[in-house]
Design an enzyme around this catalytic site. Structure first.
Site, PDB file in Angstrom:
ATOM      1  N   ASP A 118     -43.861 -52.452  14.874  1.00 44.00           N
ATOM      2  CA  ASP A 118     -45.270 -51.110  14.671  1.00 44.00           C
ATOM      3  C   ASP A 118     -44.298 -50.119  15.156  1.00 44.00           C
ATOM      4  O   ASP A 118     -43.506 -49.757  16.572  1.00 44.00           O
ATOM      5  CB  ASP A 118     -45.707 -51.863  15.749  1.00 44.00           C
ATOM      6  CG  ASP A 118     -47.107 -50.611  16.946  1.00 44.00           C
ATOM      7  OD1 ASP A 118     -47.347 -49.607  16.026  1.00 44.00           O
ATOM      8  OD2 ASP A 118     -47.687 -51.408  17.332  1.00 44.00           O
ATOM      9  N   GLY A 176     -47.505 -45.902  18.605  1.00 47.22           N
ATOM     10  CA  GLY A 176     -48.841 -45.417  18.668  1.00 47.22           C
ATOM     11  C   GLY A 176     -49.623 -45.547  19.723  1.00 47.22           C
ATOM     12  O   GLY A 176     -50.694 -44.818  19.944  1.00 47.22           O
ATOM     13  N   GLN A 199     -57.050 -45.168   9.637  1.00 42.15           N
ATOM     14  CA  GLN A 199     -57.906 -44.613  11.587  1.00 42.15           C
ATOM     15  C   GLN A 199     -59.262 -44.542  10.861  1.00 42.15           C
ATOM     16  O   GLN A 199     -60.095 -44.593   9.625  1.00 42.15           O
ATOM     17  CB  GLN A 199     -57.447 -44.113  12.419  1.00 42.15           C
ATOM     18  CG  GLN A 199     -55.667 -44.754  12.796  1.00 42.15           C
ATOM     19  CD  GLN A 199     -56.317 -45.538  13.968  1.00 42.15           C
ATOM     20  OE1 GLN A 199     -57.252 -45.703  13.809  1.00 42.15           O
ATOM     21  NE2 GLN A 199     -54.727 -46.828  13.861  1.00 42.15           N
ATOM     22  N   GLY A 227     -56.869 -49.229  15.125  1.00 43.24           N
ATOM     23  CA  GLY A 227     -57.650 -48.517  15.310  1.00 43.24           C
ATOM     24  C   GLY A 227     -58.971 -49.671  16.526  1.00 43.24           C
ATOM     25  O   GLY A 227     -60.128 -49.797  15.635  1.00 43.24           O
ATOM     26  N   ASP A 231     -51.955 -59.367  12.946  1.00 36.15           N
ATOM     27  CA  ASP A 231     -50.668 -59.787  14.215  1.00 36.15           C
ATOM     28  C   ASP A 231     -51.146 -59.581  15.294  1.00 36.15           C
ATOM     29  O   ASP A 231     -52.427 -59.345  15.608  1.00 36.15           O
ATOM     30  CB  ASP A 231     -49.535 -58.787  14.779  1.00 36.15           C
ATOM     31  CG  ASP A 231     -50.129 -57.720  15.344  1.00 36.15           C
ATOM     32  OD1 ASP A 231     -49.863 -56.769  16.162  1.00 36.15           O
ATOM     33  OD2 ASP A 231     -50.422 -56.968  14.703  1.00 36.15           O
TER      34      ASP A 231
END
Length: 376
Positions: free
Chosen positions: A92, A95, A194, A221, A271
């Site tokens: 990742d 963010g 997003q 998100g 995940d």
């Protein structure tokens, strides 16, 4: 990285596929255990590989950057060598962690300034240095640097946020393409869609992300507190747009029911910290529903943790014994519960894959959603 489709479902968008990386092949749909700081909590790497049959795990850029630090990771030869995991790894970009540090970070066009949760020291993440950092960590799949908006989020903020995320993505791609992997194997970059829960923003973001034609795509998100119906609606819109011939990764999701419903919408990769974090708090996932092992009702229940115990790790442990360990705060309790939950999650996506290939996924999914929603 290569991706091929093995089968698609007749009654949904569910697909079974294979992602090939230099560290091995990943059969999809897949769940990826979260190893935030270079380890999946309470689990040995040999247990991940041999018992749980994990095919890929996650590391987190923010945490690994702060500790053990890039110097140590580079001297080790990358995260694979450092933690002894020889299968694929995804990182990742950090963010989401930066998003969660809302009181100690500032977001600007250049990047994000934040203070370490460890010692309060000040740091700057930019699209460029996050690419460099992930090159050094050495994951097979690395994520673009994005802004993860909160829920709820005003439309105007969400619109400005995706526009910046898209500008950051261009910078990520430029830096990624002008640099090389450090440890002799290839790396792939996934952009992130997003747009909060706004249909037009999600559609627009998915179109922009797809236009970059990277080797895979992610959706971010949608694990920040929104209702499940909103998650499914946004995933549905995005999966209509993202290319069929590339893997789709829904970040941070979720419950077993979430996973099955999103597989049906066309997601390949998942995940979530839920199976490991909830295990440490005494919640177990089973094929017949979920269990709070702390409850009195399990005190003298000497049955196995799962009805068909041959399918799962730790089949010699009973509910009564695990309850005793959890109440006694024994470390073994966390280990057993974590192994069980991860084994269940990997079983679930493997079973989904087999049902897709066999042609009876949709009926099975609807039956399982009812079972998995029950509190036992």
């Amino acid at each position: 990285m290569k991706f091929k489709l093995d089968a698609t479902d007749k009654f949904s968008r569910a697909r079974a596929g294979e992602i090939t990386t230099d560290h091995g092949t990943i059969k999809t749909p897949i769940f990826m255990p979260v190893g935030t700081a270079g380890t999946v909590k309470a689990v040995h790497q040999r247990e991940l590989a041999d018992d749980i049959k994990a095919q890929i795990i996650l590391g987190n850029t923010y945490h690994l950057y702060l500790r053990p630090g890039l110097d140590t990771l580079e001297k080790a030869g990358g995260l694979h060598k450092f933690n002894g995991w020889d299968k694929p790894i995804l990182t990742d970009s950090g963010g989401y962690q930066v998003y969660s540090l809302s009181e100690v970070r500032k977001i600007k066009e250049e990047g994000v300034t934040f203070r370490s949760h460890i010692d309060g020291s000040k740091h700057l993440f930019t699209p460029e240095n996050v690419m460099d950092t992930q090159r050094t960590i050495g994951a097979d799949i690395i994520m673009a640097f994005d802004e993860c908006t909160p829920y709820p989020c005003e439309y105007g903020y969400a619109r400005r946020s995706i526009e910046m995320t898209h500008r950051w993505l261009k910078r990520c791609c430029t830096r990624f393409d002008e640099t090389e992997p450090k440890y002799g194997y290839s790396q792939s970059l996934f952009p992130i869609v997003q747009g909060s829960v706004y249909k037009d923003l999600r559609k627009r973001s998915a179109e922009v992300i797809a236009s970059f034609e990277r080797e895979g795509n992610a959706i971010g998100g949608l694990s920040v507190g929104e209702p499940a119906e909103e998650m499914y609606a946004m995933t549905d819109i995005v999966c209509e747009i993202l290319p069929l011939d590339k893997p789709r990764y829904l970040m941070g999701v979720g419950t077993p029911v979430n996973i099955l419903e999103n597989i049906a919408l066309g997601i390949d990769m998942f995940d979530c910290v839920m199976p490991t974090r909830n295990a440490r708090n005494g919640m177990l996932f089973t094929r017949n529903g979920f269990i709070n092992i702390r409850n009195e009702k399990w005190k003298n229940d000497f049955s196995a943790l799962e009805e068909d115990s041959d399918l799962f790790a730790d089949k010699n442990y009973t509910k009564a014994y695990l309850r005793h360990l959890v109440h006694s705060k024994e470390i073994l309790g966390s280990q057993i519960a974590t192994l069980h939950n991860l084994h269940f999650y990997l079983w679930l996506v493997t079973e989904a894959r087999e049902k897709i290939i066999a042609g009876d996924f949709y009926e099975w999914k609807n039956k399982m959603v009812k079972q998995l929603s029950q509190r036992l």
